[in-house]
Design a protein around this motif. Structure first.
Motif, short mmCIF file in Angstrom:
data_model
loop_
_atom_site.label_atom_id
_atom_site.label_comp_id
_atom_site.label_asym_id
_atom_site.label_seq_id
_atom_site.Cartn_x
_atom_site.Cartn_y
_atom_site.Cartn_z
N THR A 2 0.82 -1.21 0.00
CA THR A 2 0.00 0.00 0.00
C THR A 2 0.86 1.26 0.00
OG1 THR A 2 -1.60 -1.24 1.26
CG2 THR A 2 -1.94 1.12 1.17
N ASN A 3 2.03 1.16 0.61
CA ASN A 3 2.83 2.36 0.76
C ASN A 3 3.74 2.65 -0.42
OD1 ASN A 3 1.73 2.84 3.28
ND2 ASN A 3 3.15 1.42 4.25
N GLU A 4 3.65 1.81 -1.43
CA GLU A 4 4.52 2.01 -2.58
C GLU A 4 3.93 2.95 -3.62
OE1 GLU A 4 5.44 -1.81 -4.07
OE2 GLU A 4 6.62 -2.36 -2.31
N PHE A 5 2.88 3.63 -3.23
CA PHE A 5 2.20 4.50 -4.19
C PHE A 5 3.09 5.62 -4.67
CE2 PHE A 5 -0.51 7.90 -5.62
CZ PHE A 5 -1.43 7.22 -6.39
N THR A 6 3.16 5.76 -5.99
CA THR A 6 3.85 6.92 -6.53
C THR A 6 2.81 7.79 -7.23
OG1 THR A 6 4.35 5.55 -8.44
CG2 THR A 6 6.13 5.91 -6.88
N SER A 7 3.03 9.07 -7.23
CA SER A 7 2.00 9.96 -7.77
C SER A 7 1.78 9.64 -9.25
CB SER A 7 2.41 11.41 -7.59
OG SER A 7 3.58 11.64 -8.32
N PHE A 8 0.60 9.95 -9.73
CA PHE A 8 0.29 9.57 -11.10
C PHE A 8 0.02 10.80 -11.96
CE2 PHE A 8 -4.33 10.25 -11.03
CZ PHE A 8 -4.57 10.32 -9.67
N ALA A 121 -15.63 -9.87 1.81
CA ALA A 121 -15.70 -10.04 3.27
C ALA A 121 -14.60 -9.19 3.93
CB ALA A 121 -15.55 -11.51 3.63
N GLN A 122 -13.42 -9.23 3.35
CA GLN A 122 -12.32 -8.42 3.86
C GLN A 122 -12.11 -7.24 2.92
OE1 GLN A 122 -11.00 -9.31 6.75
NE2 GLN A 122 -12.21 -11.20 6.74
N MET A 123 -12.29 -6.05 3.44
CA MET A 123 -12.07 -4.86 2.61
C MET A 123 -11.15 -3.88 3.32
SD MET A 123 -16.01 -4.23 1.37
CE MET A 123 -15.81 -3.11 0.01
N THR A 124 -10.21 -3.33 2.55
CA THR A 124 -9.36 -2.29 3.11
C THR A 124 -10.14 -0.97 3.14
OG1 THR A 124 -8.52 -1.61 0.96
CG2 THR A 124 -7.31 -3.38 2.08
N LEU A 125 -9.56 0.02 3.79
CA LEU A 125 -10.20 1.34 3.80
C LEU A 125 -10.39 1.84 2.36
CD1 LEU A 125 -11.18 3.90 5.24
CD2 LEU A 125 -8.78 4.60 5.50
#
Ligand SMILES: [Fe+2]
Ligand SMILES: [Fe+2]
Length: 198
Positions: A2-8, A121-125
């Motif tokens: 999740t933390n590997e996001f780079t701006s797009f 059933a399992q969802m992230t924010l």
């Protein structure tokens, strides 16, 4: 992950998305992007991921069925998926198109796109943000949308439950096929925990 996001490059993505769909759907997409950003701010989500998920979630919605069927065969998807139509395919398989064609590599964003019509059933924010934003964006107009918007002001999980219950009721009412994941979402988010007697 999740933390590997780079701006797009929003302009580039937005143009590609716009070219892939009708004007009406593109306005819906912009509404979902805007709503997803609001929800991310409200509930402490990642704003850029929410925006990107909103912008790309319906990218494959107007692809012909044949293209999805081809991918189901070619990429080893469960062949039971062939029974379901665009409503299920455009998220679940559409995320593959988003990854390959728009070069989106953020797995958290791709997962949110994959789950946006069925939930899970399992969802992230982020999954919840996109799922709810798609339901309540300003262009939506159906009985119950105001109640869903009010819930989403204060309680994202309650909005997920509301949406899931009403989506399932709508499918039942219209005697439409129900994808098993939708039931899993219902069992997890709508059904109250059983009260055991002491
Ligand atoms: Fe969609
Ligand atoms: Fe949508």
């Amino acid at each position: 992950m999740t933390n590997e996001f780079t701006s797009f490059d929003r302009e580039m993505i937005m143009q590609r998305v716009q070219m892939a769909m009708s004007e009406k759907r593109f306005l819906h997409v912009l509404g979902v992007e805007k709503t997803a950003i609001e929800l991310a701010k409200r509930f402490g989500g990642h704003i850029e991921q929410a925006a990107l998920a909103g912008l790309t979630h319906d990218y494959a919605k107007e692809r012909p069925d044949e293209e999805f069927e081809l991918v189901i065969y070619r990429d080893g998807y469960d062949l039971n998926l062939l029974k379901y139509g665009n409503a299920i395919w455009h998220g679940l398989i559409g995320a593959d198109f988003v990854e390959r064609e728009l070069k989106i590599t953020d797995q958290a964003v791709l997962q949110a796109v994959r789950l946006h019509t069925t939930g899970a059933a399992q969802m992230t924010l982020l999954d919840k943000i996109l799922y709810v934003a798609d339901y309540i964006e300003p262009g939506r107009d159906f009985p119950g949308v105001e109640e869903a918007r009010k819930l989403a002001e204060v309680d994202l999980d309650a909005a997920v439950a509301f949406e899931t219950k009403h989506t399932l009721a709508h499918l039942l009412e219209n005697e439409q096929l129900i994808y098993p994941k939708t039931l899993e979402t219902y069992n997890q988010w709508v059904v109250k925990p059983k009260q055991f007697k002491a």
